[in-house]
Scaffold this motif. Structure first.
Motif, PDB file in Angstrom:
ATOM      1  N   GLU A   1       0.830  -1.227   0.000  1.00  0.00           N
ATOM      2  CA  GLU A   1       0.000   0.000   0.000  1.00  0.00           C
ATOM      3  C   GLU A   1       0.857   1.267   0.000  1.00  0.00           C
ATOM      4  N   LEU A   2       1.964   1.232   0.738  1.00  0.00           N
ATOM      5  CA  LEU A   2       2.839   2.419   0.778  1.00  0.00           C
ATOM      6  C   LEU A   2       3.418   2.698  -0.613  1.00  0.00           C
ATOM      7  N   ASN A   3       3.781   1.641  -1.322  1.00  0.00           N
ATOM      8  CA  ASN A   3       4.317   1.809  -2.680  1.00  0.00           C
ATOM      9  C   ASN A   3       3.274   2.434  -3.609  1.00  0.00           C
ATOM     10  N   LYS A   4       2.019   1.997  -3.450  1.00  0.00           N
ATOM     11  CA  LYS A   4       0.946   2.547  -4.299  1.00  0.00           C
ATOM     12  C   LYS A   4       0.761   4.038  -4.017  1.00  0.00           C
ATOM     13  N   GLU A   5       0.818   4.391  -2.727  1.00  0.00           N
ATOM     14  CA  GLU A   5       0.665   5.811  -2.376  1.00  0.00           C
ATOM     15  C   GLU A   5       1.838   6.637  -2.897  1.00  0.00           C
ATOM     16  N   ARG A   6       3.021   6.037  -2.928  1.00  0.00           N
ATOM     17  CA  ARG A   6       4.189   6.758  -3.464  1.00  0.00           C
ATOM     18  C   ARG A   6       4.020   7.038  -4.955  1.00  0.00           C
ATOM     19  N   ASP A   7       3.354   6.112  -5.661  1.00  0.00           N
ATOM     20  CA  ASP A   7       3.092   6.340  -7.087  1.00  0.00           C
ATOM     21  C   ASP A   7       2.137   7.515  -7.278  1.00  0.00           C
ATOM     22  N   VAL A   8       1.136   7.616  -6.381  1.00  0.00           N
ATOM     23  CA  VAL A   8       0.176   8.728  -6.456  1.00  0.00           C
ATOM     24  C   VAL A   8       0.914  10.038  -6.159  1.00  0.00           C
ATOM     25  N   LEU A   9       1.796  10.014  -5.170  1.00  0.00           N
ATOM     26  CA  LEU A   9       2.562  11.220  -4.821  1.00  0.00           C
ATOM     27  C   LEU A   9       3.466  11.637  -5.989  1.00  0.00           C
ATOM     28  N   LEU A  10       4.070  10.641  -6.636  1.00  0.00           N
ATOM     29  CA  LEU A  10       4.928  10.944  -7.798  1.00  0.00           C
ATOM     30  C   LEU A  10       4.119  11.655  -8.881  1.00  0.00           C
ATOM     31  N   SER A  11       2.934  11.128  -9.141  1.00  0.00           N
ATOM     32  CA  SER A  11       2.082  11.711 -10.172  1.00  0.00           C
ATOM     33  C   SER A  11       1.703  13.156  -9.812  1.00  0.00           C
ATOM     34  N   ALA A  12       1.377  13.394  -8.535  1.00  0.00           N
ATOM     35  CA  ALA A  12       0.996  14.748  -8.083  1.00  0.00           C
ATOM     36  C   ALA A  12       2.191  15.707  -8.178  1.00  0.00           C
ATOM     37  N   LEU A  13       3.362  15.221  -7.785  1.00  0.00           N
ATOM     38  CA  LEU A  13       4.564  16.063  -7.861  1.00  0.00           C
ATOM     39  C   LEU A  13       4.927  16.375  -9.317  1.00  0.00           C
ATOM     40  N   ASN A  14       4.693  15.392 -10.182  1.00  0.00           N
ATOM     41  CA  ASN A  14       4.969  15.601 -11.607  1.00  0.00           C
ATOM     42  C   ASN A  14       4.040  16.677 -12.181  1.00  0.00           C
ATOM     43  N   ASP A  15       2.746  16.599 -11.837  1.00  0.00           N
ATOM     44  CA  ASP A  15       1.787  17.614 -12.303  1.00  0.00           C
ATOM     45  C   ASP A  15       2.194  19.000 -11.798  1.00  0.00           C
ATOM     46  N   TYR A  16       2.612  19.049 -10.536  1.00  0.00           N
ATOM     47  CA  TYR A  16       3.024  20.327  -9.942  1.00  0.00           C
ATOM     48  C   TYR A  16       4.244  20.886 -10.688  1.00  0.00           C
ATOM     49  N   LEU A  17       5.178  20.002 -10.990  1.00  0.00           N
ATOM     50  CA  LEU A  17       6.398  20.414 -11.705  1.00  0.00           C
ATOM     51  C   LEU A  17       6.066  20.986 -13.080  1.00  0.00           C
ATOM     52  N   VAL A  18       5.183  20.275 -13.784  1.00  0.00           N
ATOM     53  CA  VAL A  18       4.843  20.680 -15.154  1.00  0.00           C
ATOM     54  C   VAL A  18       4.062  22.000 -15.156  1.00  0.00           C
ATOM     55  N   ASN A  19       3.111  22.135 -14.235  1.00  0.00           N
ATOM     56  CA  ASN A  19       2.175  23.266 -14.295  1.00  0.00           C
ATOM     57  C   ASN A  19       2.552  24.476 -13.443  1.00  0.00           C
ATOM     58  N   GLU A  20       3.260  24.264 -12.343  1.00  0.00           N
ATOM     59  CA  GLU A  20       3.462  25.363 -11.393  1.00  0.00           C
ATOM     60  C   GLU A  20       4.897  25.893 -11.324  1.00  0.00           C
ATOM     61  N   VAL A  21       5.849  25.030 -11.616  1.00  0.00           N
ATOM     62  CA  VAL A  21       7.240  25.427 -11.389  1.00  0.00           C
ATOM     63  C   VAL A  21       7.802  26.155 -12.614  1.00  0.00           C
ATOM     64  N   PRO A  22       8.406  27.350 -12.423  1.00  0.00           N
ATOM     65  CA  PRO A  22       9.004  28.058 -13.570  1.00  0.00           C
ATOM     66  C   PRO A  22      10.129  27.234 -14.200  1.00  0.00           C
ATOM     67  N   ALA A  23      10.325  27.435 -15.493  1.00  0.00           N
ATOM     68  CA  ALA A  23      11.284  26.611 -16.249  1.00  0.00           C
ATOM     69  C   ALA A  23      12.668  26.586 -15.611  1.00  0.00           C
ATOM     70  N   ALA A  24      13.113  27.736 -15.105  1.00  0.00           N
ATOM     71  CA  ALA A  24      14.472  27.803 -14.548  1.00  0.00           C
ATOM     72  C   ALA A  24      14.614  26.955 -13.286  1.00  0.00           C
ATOM     73  N   ASP A  25      13.515  26.749 -12.571  1.00  0.00           N
ATOM     74  CA  ASP A  25      13.584  25.994 -11.302  1.00  0.00           C
ATOM     75  C   ASP A  25      13.275  24.507 -11.467  1.00  0.00           C
ATOM     76  N   LYS A  26      12.882  24.120 -12.675  1.00  0.00           N
ATOM     77  CA  LYS A  26      12.447  22.730 -12.879  1.00  0.00           C
ATOM     78  C   LYS A  26      13.531  21.691 -12.549  1.00  0.00           C
ATOM     79  N   PRO A  27      14.802  21.889 -13.003  1.00  0.00           N
ATOM     80  CA  PRO A  27      15.813  20.853 -12.694  1.00  0.00           C
ATOM     81  C   PRO A  27      15.990  20.618 -11.194  1.00  0.00           C
ATOM     82  N   ALA A  28      16.019  21.714 -10.411  1.00  0.00           N
ATOM     83  CA  ALA A  28      16.202  21.555  -8.966  1.00  0.00           C
ATOM     84  C   ALA A  28      14.996  20.858  -8.348  1.00  0.00           C
TER      85      ALA A  28
END
Lengths: 137, 396
Positions: B141-168
Motif C-alpha cells: 500500500e505504501l508503494n501505491k501511495e508513493r506512485d500517487v505522490l509521484l504523479s501529483a509532484l509531476n503535475d506540480y512540476l509541469v504546471n506550477e514550477v518556472p522553467a528555470a527551477d524545474k531541474p532543482a
C-alpha cells in the motif's frame, strides 16, 4: 530550358508522392499541420525539436518476469516485465517522463536520445521504483 | 617424495581457490548477502557460491572437497549474466552444485578422488525467484501511495514550477522518493510535498513523513525486503544428487550414492529469533562387496535420516552462529551381511555446528548405535566462500 524541364519533373514527382502519402495517411491518425499549411491558415509555425527518448531498463539478479516497470510521458503509459527499452516520440524540452514499478532484483534505468536530469537511476533489490526524468534539451 | 607431492597438491588447490575468487563483483555480492542468513545445515545441502570442506578430520577416511555452483562461477567471470533474461536462461545451472574432492587415509596419504552433482528440485528459499516476494512488493500500500505522490509532484512540476527551477525541483522529487530522508530536504519543498500528500489523502506516506522522517524510502524498503526474505528462509529446500569416490590406484568407482536431502523451517520466526528446522536425508549406496571376487559395486545399502536442527541466531544480524541437530538414522543392507553386522541398524546422531568466523563452520558429528553401544565421531570444517576469501586476503 533543361533546368526548367528538370524542375517540372521534380514538381510532378513531388505531387505524386504527396498523393500517395495522403491516401496512406487516410488510415492513420491525424498528424500535426505542416508549417506551410499552418502559415496558410494564418497561424505562426512553432520551432519544435521532435526527439525520441529511450529508457534502457535492466533488471539484475532476478528471474525474468518478476519485475514490473511503467514509464509515463504525456499521459501515455508503457510497461515492461523484463529488461528492455521503452521509447517515447515527440519528447520536448521541459517534458517529464515518470517511472514506477517493483522488482525482486536490482534495477538500472538509463535514458538516451535526449538530455535529461538525471541521466541514470538505480534501485536496489526490493526497492520501489519511483522517480522522474526532466528533459532539458 | 610422497609428502612433497601431497603438499604440492594442497598448495595448488589453495592457489586455485585464491586466484579464482580473489575478486568479489556486485553480482556475486548479492548472492552472498542473500545466503548469509541461511543455516549451516542448509548451506551443506546447497551452496550458493562456493564451499571448501574438510571432512572426518580425525577419522581414517578424510576428505578435502570443493563445492560450488557453476552459474555463480560463470557470473564472476561475466557479470552480464545477472541480467534477468540470462538469469532465467541459466536456471538449470543456478540449481546445480558440483563437488570435487581428494580423499586421504588416516596418515594423510592419498586415498582416491571423489565427485558429485546435486540439483535442487524445489528451492523456495531463493528471494531472486520468489513469486511471493514479488507479489508482496507489487501490492504494498505504501508503494501505491508513493506512485500517487509521484504523479501529483509531476503535475506540480509541469504546471506550477518556472522553467528555470524545474531541474532543482525534479532533483528534489527523486530525492524524496528514493534515498534522502524527508527531514533532510529543504523546508519549502517539504511544505509542497506535505500539502500534496494531504490533498491526495496519502495516509501511509504522511505517516512516514510525520513519524519516520529521518529514514529515507530506500531505507524503509530495505527493511521491508529483509523481512520478506526472512519470511521465505524457512521454506522448503529439496535436492537430489549423485556422488562417487574412486580407488586410489585406478580411476574406478569404489562407491556410488544417490542422495536426496530436504530441509524446512518449522516456525514463522521474526528476524533474529531462534528456530527449528526439519532435516531429512535418504541415500542408496552402491559399494564394494568384499565377499565377492574382484572390485564391484554389489554392496547396496539404503539409509534414511531424519532430525531436527535448532538454529541459534544473532539477534542483530539474523545470522546463525550455532546449531544443534538431533537425528535418527536407519540402515538396511540389501547385499551380503558381513560377520558381526546386522542387516538393519539404527543410530542416534547429534551434530553441533559452530560458526567460528563469518562464514566458516565447524560441524562436530557424533553417532551412537544403541544396539552395539558404539560411538563414532566426525569432525568437519565447512568454509563458505566469503569467509575463505577474507582468510586468503588476510587482514585488511
Amino acid at each position: 530550358m533543361k533546368k526548367d524541364k528538370h524542375q517540372s519533373i521534380n514538381r510532378q514527382a513531388a505531387k505524386i508522392a504527396m498523393l500517395k502519402k495522403s491516401s496512406a495517411a487516410a488510415a492513420k491518425p491525424a498528424k500535426p499541420k505542416k508549417p506551410k499549411a499552418a502559415a496558410a491558415a494564418g497561424v505562426a509555425p512553432e520551432a519544435i525539436a521532435i526527439q525520441v527518448a529511450n529508457l534502457v531498463v535492466e533488471f539484475h539478479d532476478v528471474d525474468a518476469g518478476l519485475s514490473d516497470f511503467t514509464a509515463t510521458h504525456n499521459g501515455a503509459d508503457q510497461t515492461i516485465h523484463e529488461s528492455g527499452t521503452i521509447s517515447f516520440k515527440n519528447v520536448k524540452t521541459n517534458d517529464t517522463i515518470t517511472i514506477k514499478g517493483d522488482s525482486a532484483g536490482s534495477t538500472i534505468v538509463n535514458i538516451n536520445g535526449v538530455q535529461a536530469v538525471p541521466m541514470q537511476m538505480s534501485f536496489d533489490a526490493g526497492q520501489h521504483i519511483g522517480g522522474l526524468f526532466l528533459i532539458t534539451s | 617424495m610422497k609428502t612433497i607431492k601431497r603438499r604440492l597438491l594442497i598448495l595448488i588447490l589453495m592457489l586455485a581457490v585464491k586466484n579464482s575468487f580473489a575478486q568479489v563483483t556486485p553480482a556475486t555480492n548479492f548472492l552472498f548477502a542473500a545466503d548469509s542468513v541461511k543455516s549451516g545445515a542448509a548451506k551443506d545441502i546447497l551452496t550458493s557460491f562456493f564451499q571448501l570442506g574438510l571432512s572426518s578430520l580425525l577419522g581414517p577416511d578424510k576428505e578435502l572437497s570443493i563445492n560450488s555452483n557453476p552459474f555463480a562461477v560463470m557470473l564472476k567471470r561475466n557479470p552480464a549474466l545477472s541480467l534477468d533474461k540470462n538469469y532465467k536462461k541459466y536456471k538449470p545451472l543456478r540449481r546445480l552444485n558440483f563437488r570435487l574432492g581428494v580423499r586421504f587415509d588416516s596418515s594423510f596419504g592419498f586415498n582416491g578422488f571423489s565427485s558429485g552433482l546435486q540439483y535442487s528440485l524445489i528451492d523456495q528459499t531463493d528471494a531472486t525467484t520468489s513469486d511471493y516476494i514479488f507479489h508482496r512488493l507489487r501490492t504494498d500500500e505504501l508503494n501505491k501511495e508513493r506512485d500517487v505522490l509521484l504523479s501529483a509532484l509531476n503535475d506540480y512540476l509541469v504546471n506550477e514550477v518556472p522553467a528555470a527551477d524545474k531541474p532543482a525541483f525534479a532533483s528534489n522529487v527523486n530525492k524524496v522518493l528514493q534515498d534522502v530522508p524527508f527531514n533532510k530536504l529543504d523546508a519549502g519543498f517539504q511544505k509542497i510535498v506535505k500539502q500534496l500528500a494531504a490533498e491526495k489523502n496519502l495516509g501511509k506516506v504522511n505517516d512516514v513523513f510525520a513519524n519516520r522522517g529521518d529514514s529515507s524510502f530506500k531505507q524503509i524498503d530495505a527493511a521491508k525486503y529483509t523481512a520478506l526474505k526472512n519470511k521465505i528462509k524457512n521454506n522448503l529446500l529439496w535436492t537430489i544428487g549423485i556422488s562417487d569416490s574412486t580407488y586410489k590406484d585406478k580411476f574406478q568407482f569404489s562407491n556410488v550414492a544417490i542422495v536426496s536431502k530436504l530441509t524446512k523451517g518449522i516456525f514463522d520466526a521474526d528476524p533474529g529469533d531462534n528456530n527449528l528446522e526439519v532435516n531429512m536425508m535418504a541415500a542408496y549406496t552402491f559399494s564394494n562387496d568384499t565377499m565377492r571376487q574382484g572390485r564391484n559395486l554389489k554392496r547396496e545399502i539404503f539409509t534414511v535420516e531424519s532430525g531436527i536442527n535448532w538454529i541459534i541466531r544473532d539477534k542483530r544480524t539474523d545470522r546463525p552462529f550455532c546449531e544443534m541437530k538431533f537425528s535418527g538414522s536407519y540402515y538396511h543392507n540389501f547385499a551380503n551381511v558381513y560377520a558381526s553386522e546386522n542387516r538393519d541398524s539404527l543410530t542416534i546422531n547429534g551434530t553441533l555446528r559452530i560458526r567460528v568466523l563469518e562464514d566458516i563452520w565447524i560441524p562436530l558429528e557424533i553417532k551412537y548405535a544403541p544396539k552395539t553401544g558404539n560411538i563414532f565421531g566426525f569432525l568437519n570444517i565447512r568454509a563458505n566462500f566469503t569467509g575463505l576469501n577474507k582468510l586468503l586476503k588476510g587482514p585488511s
